[in-house]
Design an enzyme around this catalytic site. Structure first.
Site, mmCIF file in Angstrom:
data_model
loop_
_atom_site.group_PDB
_atom_site.id
_atom_site.type_symbol
_atom_site.label_atom_id
_atom_site.label_comp_id
_atom_site.label_asym_id
_atom_site.label_seq_id
_atom_site.Cartn_x
_atom_site.Cartn_y
_atom_site.Cartn_z
ATOM 1 N N CYS A 1 0.824 -1.198 0.000
ATOM 2 C CA CYS A 1 0.000 0.000 0.000
ATOM 3 C C CYS A 1 0.870 1.264 0.000
ATOM 4 C CB CYS A 1 -0.964 -0.039 1.187
ATOM 5 S SG CYS A 1 -2.406 1.027 1.038
ATOM 6 N N HIS A 2 0.875 2.044 1.084
ATOM 7 C CA HIS A 2 1.734 3.225 1.175
ATOM 8 C C HIS A 2 3.120 2.891 1.722
ATOM 9 C CE1 HIS A 2 -2.180 5.196 0.719
ATOM 10 N NE2 HIS A 2 -1.535 6.288 0.383
#
Length: 200
Positions: free
Chosen positions: A128-129
């Site tokens: 994800c991030h």
């Protein structure tokens, strides 16, 4: 040697022994980590027999979030980023969560740790991030990877090749790099980490 606590009774449940003797380090801050991106890989690895150590910025609980908004479960860490080393570990995992990842990327100890795993040729996994930490650690250049879609410009500007796939496993560099886009990719992400640790 890495240490491990029993979290939520998961350490000894349903162990198949596939990863007995393997040790995995997870890096996180104490607030804003996406709940499932922390808990799911940890649970999967422990179910396969791995010892998993969670290293947070501080000794207090990791207060997770769900979709960056709703409070999630508190997760107790085992150690701090400052005290942790890559010695004795076979892989490192970087969960996402926008707030977590934005703080983690500027943490000198987090950068030190992922760089040490990369230098040693051990798997680095981020979801994800979480790949923001790869950018700030110089580990995205020349690699094929994925992330939450909004990070695509950052990863491409850092010299990476971004792919829109549930999991991207790049074994062409010095170390295996495993990346995924979002919580919906966690099954593929976790399975790729298990395969990297078993050599299958």
């Amino acid at each position: 040697m890495p240490t491990d606590r029993q979290h939520d009774g998961q350490l000894e449940e349903n162990r198949d022994g596939q990863l007995d003797g393997r040790n995995v380090l997870v890096l996180t801050t104490n607030y804003g980590t996406e709940q499932d991106e922390l808990r799911t890989p940890v649970a999967v690895l422990r179910e396969h027999g791995a010892r998993v150590t969670i290293a947070a910025q501080q000794d207090g609980p990791v207060r997770t979030l769900v979709s960056d908004r709703r409070p999630g479960a508190d997760v107790p860490p085992d150690t701090t980023l400052a005290r942790a080393t890559a010695d004795g570990y076979d892989a490192v995992i970087v969960p996402g969560g926008t707030l977590n990842a934005d703080r983690l990327r500027t943490d000198a100890d987090a950068r030190r740790l992922v760089s040490a795993f990369a230098e040693a040729g051990r798997p680095v996994a981020a979801i994800c991030h979480g790949p923001w930490l790869l950018v700030d650690s110089g580990l995205a250049e020349g690699r094929e990877l994925t992330s939450y879609p909004s990070l695509r410009p950052d990863l491409e500007n850092a010299g990476g090749t971004w792919r829109d796939r549930e999991v991207v496993v790049d074994t062409a560099g010095r170390h295996p790099l495993i990346t995924s886009r979002r919580p919906g990719d966690l099954d593929a992400f976790s399975a790729a980490i298990v395969r990297a640790l078993t050599g299958s």
